[in-house]
Write a protein that holds these residues in place. Structure first.
Motif, short mmCIF file in Angstrom:
data_model
loop_
_atom_site.label_atom_id
_atom_site.label_comp_id
_atom_site.label_asym_id
_atom_site.label_seq_id
_atom_site.Cartn_x
_atom_site.Cartn_y
_atom_site.Cartn_z
N ILE A 125 19.73 15.13 11.57
CA ILE A 125 20.22 15.01 13.00
C ILE A 125 20.07 13.44 13.33
CG2 ILE A 125 19.16 15.33 15.44
CD1 ILE A 125 18.33 17.90 14.18
N GLY A 126 19.24 12.50 12.69
CA GLY A 126 19.30 11.12 12.90
C GLY A 126 20.26 10.51 12.24
N LEU A 127 20.84 10.93 11.11
CA LEU A 127 22.13 10.41 10.59
C LEU A 127 23.32 10.48 11.41
CD1 LEU A 127 21.65 11.23 6.79
CD2 LEU A 127 21.53 8.88 7.94
N ALA A 128 23.55 11.91 12.01
CA ALA A 128 24.48 12.12 12.74
C ALA A 128 24.48 11.47 14.03
CB ALA A 128 24.41 13.77 13.09
N ASN A 129 23.52 10.68 14.50
CA ASN A 129 23.44 9.99 15.71
C ASN A 129 23.55 8.52 15.58
OD1 ASN A 129 23.10 11.86 18.24
ND2 ASN A 129 22.07 12.74 16.65
N ILE A 130 23.93 7.99 14.07
CA ILE A 130 24.00 6.68 14.06
C ILE A 130 25.75 6.09 14.56
CG2 ILE A 130 24.15 4.84 12.29
CD1 ILE A 130 22.09 6.04 10.67
N ALA A 131 25.77 5.22 15.12
CA ALA A 131 27.12 4.90 15.67
C ALA A 131 27.75 6.39 16.34
CB ALA A 131 27.73 4.31 14.54
N GLN A 132 26.95 6.66 17.17
CA GLN A 132 27.40 8.04 17.82
C GLN A 132 28.83 8.06 18.50
OE1 GLN A 132 28.44 11.38 19.14
NE2 GLN A 132 26.29 11.80 18.12
N PRO A 133 29.83 8.69 18.23
CA PRO A 133 31.29 8.42 18.73
C PRO A 133 31.23 9.17 20.16
CG PRO A 133 31.24 10.14 16.95
CD PRO A 133 29.86 9.85 17.01
N TYR A 134 30.41 10.12 20.36
CA TYR A 134 30.38 10.67 21.94
C TYR A 134 28.82 10.70 22.52
CZ TYR A 134 34.79 12.16 20.02
OH TYR A 134 36.23 12.17 19.31
N PRO A 135 28.57 9.55 22.83
CA PRO A 135 27.12 9.29 23.14
C PRO A 135 26.71 10.19 24.51
CG PRO A 135 28.04 7.40 23.69
CD PRO A 135 29.08 8.19 22.65
N ASP A 136 27.80 10.32 25.37
CA ASP A 136 27.36 10.97 26.64
C ASP A 136 27.25 12.43 26.33
OD1 ASP A 136 27.73 8.73 27.89
OD2 ASP A 136 29.84 9.16 28.70
N LEU A 137 27.60 13.13 25.33
CA LEU A 137 27.52 14.66 24.96
C LEU A 137 26.66 14.89 23.80
CD1 LEU A 137 31.38 15.82 25.15
CD2 LEU A 137 29.49 16.25 26.72
N ALA A 138 25.98 13.75 23.33
CA ALA A 138 25.08 14.01 22.26
C ALA A 138 23.80 14.59 22.42
CB ALA A 138 25.01 12.67 21.51
N PRO A 139 23.49 14.54 23.58
CA PRO A 139 22.05 14.93 24.12
C PRO A 139 21.98 16.50 24.24
CG PRO A 139 22.24 13.17 25.33
CD PRO A 139 23.57 13.33 24.68
N LEU A 140 23.27 17.07 24.76
CA LEU A 140 23.66 18.43 25.05
C LEU A 140 24.01 19.10 23.75
CD1 LEU A 140 24.15 20.41 27.14
CD2 LEU A 140 26.58 19.76 27.20
N GLN A 141 24.41 18.33 22.73
CA GLN A 141 24.77 18.92 21.51
C GLN A 141 23.87 19.00 20.51
OE1 GLN A 141 27.58 20.30 20.41
NE2 GLN A 141 29.28 19.65 21.83
N HIS A 142 22.80 17.97 20.42
CA HIS A 142 21.82 17.84 19.57
C HIS A 142 20.50 18.36 20.12
CE1 HIS A 142 24.07 15.92 16.35
NE2 HIS A 142 24.48 15.19 17.25
N GLY A 143 20.43 18.38 21.42
CA GLY A 143 18.98 18.97 21.92
C GLY A 143 18.37 19.90 21.42
N PRO A 144 19.00 20.99 21.38
CA PRO A 144 18.28 22.34 21.04
C PRO A 144 18.05 22.35 19.62
CG PRO A 144 20.31 22.82 22.37
CD PRO A 144 20.50 21.58 21.93
N THR A 145 18.91 21.62 18.83
CA THR A 145 18.28 21.55 17.21
C THR A 145 17.00 20.65 17.18
OG1 THR A 145 20.67 21.40 16.84
CG2 THR A 145 19.22 21.22 15.17
N VAL A 146 16.78 19.51 17.99
CA VAL A 146 15.73 18.75 17.88
C VAL A 146 14.58 19.66 18.52
CG1 VAL A 146 14.57 16.80 19.00
CG2 VAL A 146 16.78 16.64 18.34
#
Length: 212
Positions: free
Chosen positions: A27-48
């Motif tokens: 999850i950490g690596l997937a958010n390095i230089a995140q290409p879609y930062p506005d949608l990242a919390p919605l996509q990764h939040g449940p997994t976190v």
């Protein structure tokens, strides 16, 4: 409180602890230089949230390492898709770099198919842990637990598609379109649900053959 959390962590089998750590790293690596930062919390939040609560959940409702491995693999697939909001996973670029050919041309695909793979994985990989939970914690016999798992995959798929539909209604148009990954296919939800059920059916066949 901290001591209790440490105790729960140490009580887990070492293989399960390693999978939790590796998923957190992914999850950490997937958010390095995140290409879609506005949608990242919605996509990764449940997994976190699952990573943070996993020690407590597995202490309360333990599962075999095989089942946890299935869940882990599914969440890794999701984490890869979540980085590129599914619709833009560059698997054709990866395939061309490795072989000189792209997957879309090979299979005649006109859309990004990674989301369909993950829906298939939802059925194929989560049937075993759902069946084990139904048998171990719900007291169902083997065959009923498998039937329950197959039905639960269908229900879970339908509820997720309803969630996407509600998001489309409530969210800004472009944001919703990016999130739900429909890619212009009006039958996308039905195909996603069918992919999950096919995956679950194949998992059931494999489980029955292994136990038969």
């Amino acid at each position: 409180m901290i001591a209790g959390a440490v105790a729960m962590w140490k009580a887990l089998p070492i293989a399960q602890r390693r999978m939790i750590v590796l998923l957190a790293a992914a999850i950490g690596l997937a958010n390095i230089a995140q290409p879609y930062p506005d949608l990242a919390p919605l996509q990764h939040g449940p997994t976190v949230a699952l990573v943070l609560t996993a020690p407590w959940l597995l202490r309360r409702w333990p599962l075999s390492t095989s089942s946890i491995g299935c869940i882990w693999l599914f969440l890794l697939l999701h984490t890869v898709g979540a980085r590129w909001i599914y619709s833009y996973v560059p698997y054709d670029d990866w395939a061309r770099a490795l072989s000189g050919h792209d997957i879309s041309s090979l299979f005649g695909m006109t859309r990004n198919g990674y989301d369909r793979l993950v829906h298939f994985g939802f059925g194929a990989l989560l049937t075993l842990p759902i069946a084990e939970a139904a048998r171990r914690h719900g007291g169902l016999p083997l065959r009923w637990s498998l039937a329950f798992a197959f039905a639960a995959i269908g229900l879970g798929s339908a509820l997720y598609e309803i969630f996407e539909w509600l998001l489309t209604i409530m969210a800004a148009g472009e944001t919703a379109d990016y999130y739900n990954g429909q890619q212009g296919d009006v039958w996308d939800a039905q195909k996603d649900m069918a992919a999950a059920q096919v995956g679950s059916a194949l998992a059931l066949i494999a489980l029955l053959r292994r136990r038969g």
